[in-house]
Scaffold this active site. Structure first.
Site, PDB file in Angstrom:
ATOM      1  N   HIS A  62      34.248  13.750  10.237  1.00  0.00           N
ATOM      2  CA  HIS A  62      33.084  13.315  11.034  1.00  0.00           C
ATOM      3  C   HIS A  62      32.456  12.146  10.272  1.00  0.00           C
ATOM      4  CE1 HIS A  62      29.953  13.514  13.920  1.00  0.00           C
ATOM      5  NE2 HIS A  62      29.341  14.646  13.586  1.00  0.00           N
ATOM      6  N   HIS A 108      40.167   9.256  17.633  1.00  0.00           N
ATOM      7  CA  HIS A 108      38.936   9.862  18.147  1.00  0.00           C
ATOM      8  C   HIS A 108      39.292  10.917  19.176  1.00  0.00           C
ATOM      9  CE1 HIS A 108      34.903  10.267  19.838  1.00  0.00           C
ATOM     10  NE2 HIS A 108      34.492   9.776  18.685  1.00  0.00           N
ATOM     11  N   ASP A 116      33.405   4.712  12.296  1.00  0.00           N
ATOM     12  CA  ASP A 116      33.293   4.734  10.836  1.00  0.00           C
ATOM     13  C   ASP A 116      34.107   3.648  10.150  1.00  0.00           C
ATOM     14  OD1 ASP A 116      31.487   6.813  10.315  1.00  0.00           O
ATOM     15  OD2 ASP A 116      33.005   8.285  10.856  1.00  0.00           O
TER      16      ASP A 116
HETATM   17  N1  ACO Z   1      45.630   9.023  11.087  1.00  0.00           N
HETATM   18  C1  ACO Z   1      46.868   9.447  11.368  1.00  0.00           C
HETATM   19  N2  ACO Z   1      47.147  10.253  12.402  1.00  0.00           N
HETATM   20  C2  ACO Z   1      46.119  10.633  13.193  1.00  0.00           C
HETATM   21  C3  ACO Z   1      44.824  10.207  12.970  1.00  0.00           C
HETATM   22  C4  ACO Z   1      44.592   9.370  11.860  1.00  0.00           C
HETATM   23  N3  ACO Z   1      43.355   8.944  11.583  1.00  0.00           N
HETATM   24  N4  ACO Z   1      44.017  10.739  13.924  1.00  0.00           N
HETATM   25  C5  ACO Z   1      44.792  11.461  14.718  1.00  0.00           C
HETATM   26  N5  ACO Z   1      46.069  11.396  14.286  1.00  0.00           N
HETATM   27  C6  ACO Z   1      47.217  12.026  14.889  1.00  0.00           C
HETATM   28  C7  ACO Z   1      47.369  13.468  14.430  1.00  0.00           C
HETATM   29  O1  ACO Z   1      48.138  13.575  13.249  1.00  0.00           O
HETATM   30  C8  ACO Z   1      48.068  14.062  15.623  1.00  0.00           C
HETATM   31  O2  ACO Z   1      49.402  13.631  15.614  1.00  0.00           O
HETATM   32  P1  ACO Z   1      50.595  14.613  16.065  1.00  0.00           P
HETATM   33  O3  ACO Z   1      50.294  14.939  17.498  1.00  0.00           O
HETATM   34  O4  ACO Z   1      51.790  13.783  15.850  1.00  0.00           O
HETATM   35  O5  ACO Z   1      50.467  15.797  15.161  1.00  0.00           O
HETATM   36  C9  ACO Z   1      47.409  13.369  16.802  1.00  0.00           C
HETATM   37  O6  ACO Z   1      46.981  12.109  16.293  1.00  0.00           O
HETATM   38  C10 ACO Z   1      46.221  14.124  17.372  1.00  0.00           C
HETATM   39  O7  ACO Z   1      45.346  14.454  16.304  1.00  0.00           O
HETATM   40  P2  ACO Z   1      44.239  15.600  16.365  1.00  0.00           P
HETATM   41  O8  ACO Z   1      43.821  15.915  14.972  1.00  0.00           O
HETATM   42  O9  ACO Z   1      44.693  16.730  17.231  1.00  0.00           O
HETATM   43  O10 ACO Z   1      43.109  14.849  17.137  1.00  0.00           O
HETATM   44  P3  ACO Z   1      41.610  15.237  17.134  1.00  0.00           P
HETATM   45  O11 ACO Z   1      41.057  14.852  18.428  1.00  0.00           O
HETATM   46  O12 ACO Z   1      41.396  16.630  16.698  1.00  0.00           O
HETATM   47  O13 ACO Z   1      41.077  14.298  15.938  1.00  0.00           O
HETATM   48  C11 ACO Z   1      39.800  12.996  14.562  1.00  0.00           C
HETATM   49  C12 ACO Z   1      40.048  13.427  15.994  1.00  0.00           C
HETATM   50  C13 ACO Z   1      39.390  14.197  13.725  1.00  0.00           C
HETATM   51  C14 ACO Z   1      38.682  11.980  14.547  1.00  0.00           C
HETATM   52  C15 ACO Z   1      41.099  12.365  13.979  1.00  0.00           C
HETATM   53  O14 ACO Z   1      41.462  11.240  14.732  1.00  0.00           O
HETATM   54  C16 ACO Z   1      40.963  12.032  12.521  1.00  0.00           C
HETATM   55  O15 ACO Z   1      41.184  12.901  11.647  1.00  0.00           O
HETATM   56  N6  ACO Z   1      40.608  10.755  12.182  1.00  0.00           N
HETATM   57  C17 ACO Z   1      40.402  10.373  10.810  1.00  0.00           C
HETATM   58  C18 ACO Z   1      39.006  10.799  10.365  1.00  0.00           C
HETATM   59  C19 ACO Z   1      37.939   9.956  11.000  1.00  0.00           C
HETATM   60  O16 ACO Z   1      38.041   8.742  11.080  1.00  0.00           O
HETATM   61  N7  ACO Z   1      36.871  10.621  11.438  1.00  0.00           N
HETATM   62  C20 ACO Z   1      35.724   9.960  12.072  1.00  0.00           C
HETATM   63  C21 ACO Z   1      35.754  10.228  13.530  1.00  0.00           C
HETATM   64  S1  ACO Z   1      34.456   9.465  14.393  1.00  0.00           S
HETATM   65  C22 ACO Z   1      33.092  10.312  13.971  1.00  0.00           C
HETATM   66  O17 ACO Z   1      33.017  11.473  13.851  1.00  0.00           O
HETATM   67  C23 ACO Z   1      31.967   9.589  13.677  1.00  0.00           C
END
Ligand code: ACO
Length: 373
Positions: A220, A259, A310
């Site tokens: 987050h 996201h 972010d």
């Molecule tokens: N880097 C690499 N792979 C990613 C990323 C990333 N940043 N984000 C998602 N993916 C991939 C996952 O590995 C997954 O791949 P798969 O299907 O091959 O296993 C797929 O995308 C879906 O990912 P989920 O974790 O199910 O997606 P979710 O909706 O739960 O995640 C999140 C959203 C937590 C923001 C995720 O994109 C992430 O971890 N990003 C990095 C952390 C980040 O930047 N957080 C800030 C978010 S914005 C905010 O809160 C202000």
């Protein structure tokens, strides 16, 4: 039995008039106003008014509102003493969380849940967040705290209390817009936390403390700190390609990308990208912006992911000289506007938030007395 939904994806947890996202089209609106239009014409304080009262203020109303915030920036001396007691290694978000928890002890009408009182608390909370964050940074560095300057707006005053000197116009405007863009964002994890607290009729400070705690996590608001650590590790544009390929091959996440709701580029990231470039040009240091641009290109090509809010904010904070471990505090300073607005909405039409779980444990076990096990 209801369907399971990991991470509550696709679940509508509340009705709200505060903001609205179209994740397919990349649209974000606060109270019906497109965030790009607000970023072009408005300010963080005006957006706080909009979120709390539901409309854009008239000139006189806005002057009074800004004055109300200005008059609430000071914190009790005991809060300063508390910040001095914390080890200097304390994470600034933990300092903020602790100070807000302590602040509740100074509210003599904690049991008064009226909307009028909660609006008053919202103003107080919004006004003191920057003071606490700036004070803690100065205290942990062995410096004297700098009291708020009533002649400065919310953001200019924050930079002044942090640095001990007035910031330039461009720096102030960039950070103010960064705050505006972080002010509210539907049912994100920290806002949901605040609403859950309100739904139990816990007081506003408790909900805000819980929201601060939730925002800290690297999935987050904590992501911007992780983005900066990544930018520092990468060091130069030529290293981006190798970094991304290695990280993805190792199954790591690239921080600041992806996201839950947006399937296209986050509209806030579009604005922050412009601001990061503008600020980089102003300070004469485009290092972080240029590495970020290369990252955006490579991560999209390799994984189809777009930057989130972010991502570019990390370059902005770095160019403003904000310490890396305070990046998430910038998010909190802004998002307290949305948290408080959501809590007020929840109190107004409350029903306890209490979802179900799917039990996946064992059943009907035979109890064996302790001495026979
Ligand atoms: N880097 C690499 N792979 C990613 C990323 C990333 N940043 N984000 C998602 N993916 C991939 C996952 O590995 C997954 O791949 P798969 O299907 O091959 O296993 C797929 O995308 C879906 O990912 P989920 O974790 O199910 O997606 P979710 O909706 O739960 O995640 C999140 C959203 C937590 C923001 C995720 O994109 C992430 O971890 N990003 C990095 C952390 C980040 O930047 N957080 C800030 C978010 S914005 C905010 O809160 C202000």
């Amino acid at each position: 039995m209801p369907l399971k939904s990991y991470g509550l994806e696709g679940v509508v947890a509340a009705e709200s008039e505060l903001s609205c996202i179209d994740g397919e089209k990349g649209i974000l609106e606060y109270r019906g106003y497109d965030v790009h239009k607000l970023a072009k014409n408005s300010s963080f304080e005006e957006v706080a008014f909009l979120l709390w009262y539901g409309y854009l203020p008239k000139k006189k109303e806005f002057e009074k509102f800004k004055n109300d915030l200005r008059n609430r920036r000071e914190v009790p001396e005991e809060i300063v003493e508390l910040l001095k007691l914390l080890p200097s290694t304390t994470h600034p978000m933990i300092a903020l969380r602790t100070a807000i928890s302590f602040l509740s002890s100074f509210d003599e009408r904690l049991e008064d849940y009226s909307e009028e009182r909660n609006m008053e608390r919202s103003k107080r909370l919004l006004a003191v967040f920057p003071t606490i964050v700036a004070y803690f940074d100065r205290i942990r560095n062995g410096k004297e705290v700098i009291p708020p300057d009533p002649h400065l707006n919310h953001t200019a005053n924050f930079l002044y209390m942090l640095r001990g000197e007035r910031a330039g116009e461009i720096e102030t405007r960039v950070l103010d817009l960064d705050f505006l863009l972080h002010a509210e964002h539907t049912m994100n994890a920290s806002t949901f936390t605040a609403r859950i607290s309100a739904s139990t009729l816990a007081d506003m400070y408790s909900g805000i403390v819980a929201a601060i705690a939730t925002l800290m996590g690297p999935l987050h608001g904590g992501a911007s700190q992780k983005v900066m650590e990544m930018l520092l590790e990468i060091g130069e544009v030529d290293n981006v390609e190798g970094y991304v390929k290695r990280a993805l091959a190792a199954g790591e996440r690239i921080m600041g990308f992806g996201h839950r709701v947006y399937k296209v580029m986050d509209p806030r990231a579009i604005e922050l990208r412009k601001l990061a470039q503008e600020l980089g040009e102003y300070t004469g240091d485009l290092t972080w912006y240029e590495i970020s641009e290369k990252l955006r290109e490579v991560v999209y090509r390799e994984k189809g992911l777009h930057p989130n809010v972010d991502f570019y904010s990390a370059s902005i904070y770095a160019n403003l000289g904000i310490p890396v471990d305070m990046f998430v505090c910038m998010f909190a300073i802004a998002r307290v506007a949305g948290w408080t607005a959501h809590m007020i909405e929840q109190y107004r039409d409350n029903r306890l938030i209490r979802p179900l779980q799917r039990y996946v444990g064992r059943k009907n076990l035979k109890y064996i007395p302790l001495e026979d096990r």
